[in-house]
Every structure is written in C-alpha cells, then in structure tokens.
Design an enzyme around this catalytic site. Structure first.
Site, mmCIF file in Angstrom:
data_model
loop_
_atom_site.group_PDB
_atom_site.id
_atom_site.type_symbol
_atom_site.label_atom_id
_atom_site.label_comp_id
_atom_site.label_asym_id
_atom_site.label_seq_id
_atom_site.Cartn_x
_atom_site.Cartn_y
_atom_site.Cartn_z
ATOM 1 N N HIS A 108 15.010 -17.051 -14.872
ATOM 2 C CA HIS A 108 14.657 -16.521 -13.551
ATOM 3 C C HIS A 108 15.917 -16.397 -12.699
ATOM 4 C CE1 HIS A 108 10.290 -16.651 -13.804
ATOM 5 N NE2 HIS A 108 10.423 -17.802 -14.451
ATOM 6 N N ALA A 156 18.204 -34.087 -31.965
ATOM 7 C CA ALA A 156 16.869 -33.958 -31.394
ATOM 8 C C ALA A 156 16.903 -34.142 -29.881
ATOM 9 C CB ALA A 156 15.933 -34.986 -32.025
#
Length: 183
Positions: A108, A156
């Site tokens: 955005h 991770a």
C-alpha cells in the site's frame, strides 16, 4: 480459443485447469499422504497453468498463486502448504518452501499525509525471483521485488526486506545475515 480474465489472456485449457485446481486439487491431501495423489494431480494441473514448470515439481495443499500463468518454477522445486505467492514469481531449481510462506508483489502507498492510507492505492508490482538451491523456512514473509540468491537459507519466521549474497543463512525480523554457507 482464449479468454481474458483480470487483464490476462488465458487459454481454455488454462482456465479449466485453474478451475479444477482451485475447486478441487488445492484441497486434496498433502503430498506425503494418500499415495501422493494430491501431489500428482496438482502437478499435472499446474503444468498446464504455469508458463514454465520443471520436472518433479511439488505444489502443496492449499497453495495460492492467483492466475499463475506467468509463474516459472524449476526442476525439483515446490510451493509449500498454504503458501501464498504472486502469479508472476520465478522459482529456480531445487527450491524447498515450508508451510505458510507469503511472498508479496506490491504494497500500500502511505506517503500522502493529507489522504487516508486506504485511498492512496498500491505501489507498482515488483517481481520476486528465487534462485536455485534455496530453503525457505516456515512462516517466512518476503516483501515485494526481492531476489533470493542461489544457495540461501531463510530461517523460519523471518521477514525478508532486502536482498542478500549467495549462500547466505538469514533470519530475523527484519532478516539479517546469520552466517554464510560458503566461506
């Protein structure tokens, strides 16, 4: 015969395979369950959807890739369980992707202070390229336009906001080099 969908031209075969993928194959068991039937069905359909699909590709249960007609994926690579990748990502060969990875292609806009962010629109699309021999851990987030270099390992839970050299082991939020695989 071709059909225009979301501004892209799709062949009738691509459209049928997309419908079968999102309507059925996406929900078949993970690749290591039930005799690998889900892996084979998803692979067969994606061969007809993607612009390039190598041999022994593994598209896992729940993977989302939009229309996927611009995706290129190399030999022995995969898109992880419940992963969400852009429809134009390039994935090299021998790439492992763990579950729940997200790769963004745009963001955005938020630079105008006189206008609410929700009315500022989006940034232009940026293509992500994942090199050969990469391991992407579970719950990794990759921001738009990243180039994941050959031989990289992403720990991770990492949030990748910039590019790193080949054979980097990276982790954290934002991700940073932990060490190098190659001295």
């Amino acid at each position: 015969m071709s059909i225009k969908l979301k501004g892209q031209q799709l062949t009738l075969t691509q459209l049928i395979c997309l419908c079968l993928y999102y309507g059925l194959a996406r929900y078949l068991p993970k690749s290591n369950q039930c005799g690998h039937i889900g892996r084979h069905v998803r692979g067969l359909l994606c061969r007809h959807i993607f612009s390039k699909c190598g041999k022994h590709v593994n598209i896992e249960r729940g993977a989302y890739f939009g229309l996927g007609t611009k995706i290129e994926i190399g030999d022995y690579s995969g898109i992880g369980v419940n992963a969400n990748v852009p429809e134009d990502i390039i994935i090299g060969s021998h790439v492992m992707m763990a579950p729940n990875c997200i790769v963004f292609s745009r963001n955005h806009r938020y630079d105008a202070l006189d206008k609410p962010i929700m009315f500022q629109g989006e940034t232009p699309r940026q293509q992500t390229v994942i090199g050969d021999d990469v391991w992407i851990g579970q719950n990794v987030i990759i921001t738009p336009g990243r180039h994941i270099a050959r031989g990289s390992v992403i720990a991770a839970g990492s949030v990748v906001t910039k590019d790193f050299p080949e054979y980097s082991v990276i982790g954290g939020n934002p991700a940073a080099v932990i060490k190098y695989r190659k001295q």
